[in-house]
Write a protein that holds these residues in place. Structure first.
Motif, mmCIF file in Angstrom:
data_model
loop_
_atom_site.group_PDB
_atom_site.id
_atom_site.type_symbol
_atom_site.label_atom_id
_atom_site.label_comp_id
_atom_site.label_asym_id
_atom_site.label_seq_id
_atom_site.Cartn_x
_atom_site.Cartn_y
_atom_site.Cartn_z
ATOM 1 N N VAL A 73 0.954 -1.195 -0.114
ATOM 2 C CA VAL A 73 0.078 0.047 -0.189
ATOM 3 C C VAL A 73 1.012 1.235 0.059
ATOM 4 N N GLU A 74 0.675 2.133 -1.037
ATOM 5 C CA GLU A 74 1.425 3.407 -1.234
ATOM 6 C C GLU A 74 0.236 4.355 -1.165
ATOM 7 N N THR A 75 0.379 5.536 -0.457
ATOM 8 C CA THR A 75 -0.457 6.755 -0.471
ATOM 9 C C THR A 75 0.111 7.923 -1.083
ATOM 10 N N SER A 76 -0.546 8.987 -1.481
ATOM 11 C CA SER A 76 0.135 10.230 -1.944
ATOM 12 C C SER A 76 0.209 11.001 -0.826
#
Length: 311
Positions: free
Chosen positions: A116-119
């Motif tokens: 999971v990667e988020t801005s």
């Protein structure tokens, strides 16, 4: 970014097919247990439990990979290089070594992951990794060899008796089968047992099985009608197949034992002997020599007397 109790332990390491990645663990979950099979019988509380071994252990780890870390022993380029190498190793399809902070090294395979990667979080990824224990590295060809007939007689008796009990059928022959099986298994695993004992016990099991089969098929006029009706039920068919398999196994077990028994030969000696002395000289049990030489004085054997010994 590591903190909490895991910061006081060594980091985790995953090694497989030449790839090695070290990372800090945030949470660690282990799952395991036993493969228990429950078998219920009519009109009896509870269930008979068969423990068929342990389940494969599994480990689920959560970790944070980020750029510029300073933890000792960990590559500062955790994100994205180390993370990409780690996830690419899932495609190797090989058993590797996972070193866990609180358990140490375990042999396992990489099963699944989420990334999971988020801005809102730059140069950082949160991952969940699942590994499953693999014991195939320790498996030998012997593990795939069918068990010897001499080692499974008692087990097959227990299965046949239990299956019959599930049908609500009981017989003195079923009770005798358990006793016969224990005796036959002891006989065929002893290196010096008499042939007639082994053959007699195998025949006793065969006869008892035949009588129980007769009860199930209704061939005997002494069998009440309700038992005859059981023949068409799936469990009854399984019982009959188990009894047939048991008869075959007891015969094969006896044959295996008889084929491996030491050969009996007749010898004569030029000097006075005793079975006690011959036992020590030949390295053969005195009790066994006594069994096959019942017609002579075991303490005084004149010269030239034929003596039976194991060749």
């Amino acid at each position: 970014m590591a903190n909490g109790i895991f910061s006081q332990y060594p980091p985790a390491t995953w090694e497989v097919a030449g790839t090695s990645v070290t990372f800090q663990v945030e949470t660690l979950q282990e799952a395991g247990g036993n493969r228990i099979i429950q078998r219920e019988r009519p009109y009896r509380d509870g269930a008979k439990l068969d423990d068929t071994g342990s389940r494969a252990k599994g480990w689920t780890l959560s970790a944070i990979f980020y750029l510029g870390g300073s933890e000792p022993g960990i590559d500062p380029d955790q994100y994205p290089d180390a993370l990409n190498r780690l996830l690419a190793s899932f495609d190797e399809h090989e058993t590797g070594t996972l070193t866990l902070p609180t358990r140490g090294p375990v042999r396992c395979r990489a099963e699944s992951y989420t990334r999971v990667e988020t801005s809102a979080e730059r140069d950082l990824a949160r991952v969940t990794l699942t590994f499953v224990q693999d014991n195939e590295d320790n498996t030998t060809a012997a593990s795939f060899t069918a068990p010897s007939a001499r080692s499974v007689v008692r087990q097959q008796v227990e299965e046949a008796v239990f299956s019959a009990q599930q049908q609500g059928v009981w017989s003195g022959d079923l009770s005798s089968l358990t006793e016969f099986a224990a005796e036959l298994e002891a006989l065929i695993n002893s290196p010096f047992e008499a042939v007639d004992q082994i053959e007699a016990k195998a025949k006793a099991i065969d006869s008892a099985c035949a009588r129980v089969e007769d009860a199930f098929t209704g061939a005997s006029s002494r069998v009440p009608t309700p038992i005859n009706q059981l023949l068409g039920l799936p469990h009854a068919v399984a019982t009959l197949k188990g009894l047939r398999a048991l008869r075959d196994t007891s015969r094969r077990g006896a044959a295996e034992a008889l084929s491996s028994l030491p050969r009996i030969v007749t010898r004569t000696f030029s000097t006075t002997q005793s079975l006690v002395g011959l036992s020590g000289e030949l390295g053969q049990p005195f009790e066994e020599l006594l069994k096959i030489n019942s017609g002579i004085n075991p303490l005084l054997i004149p010269p030239g007397t034929p003596v039976r010994v194991y060749g």
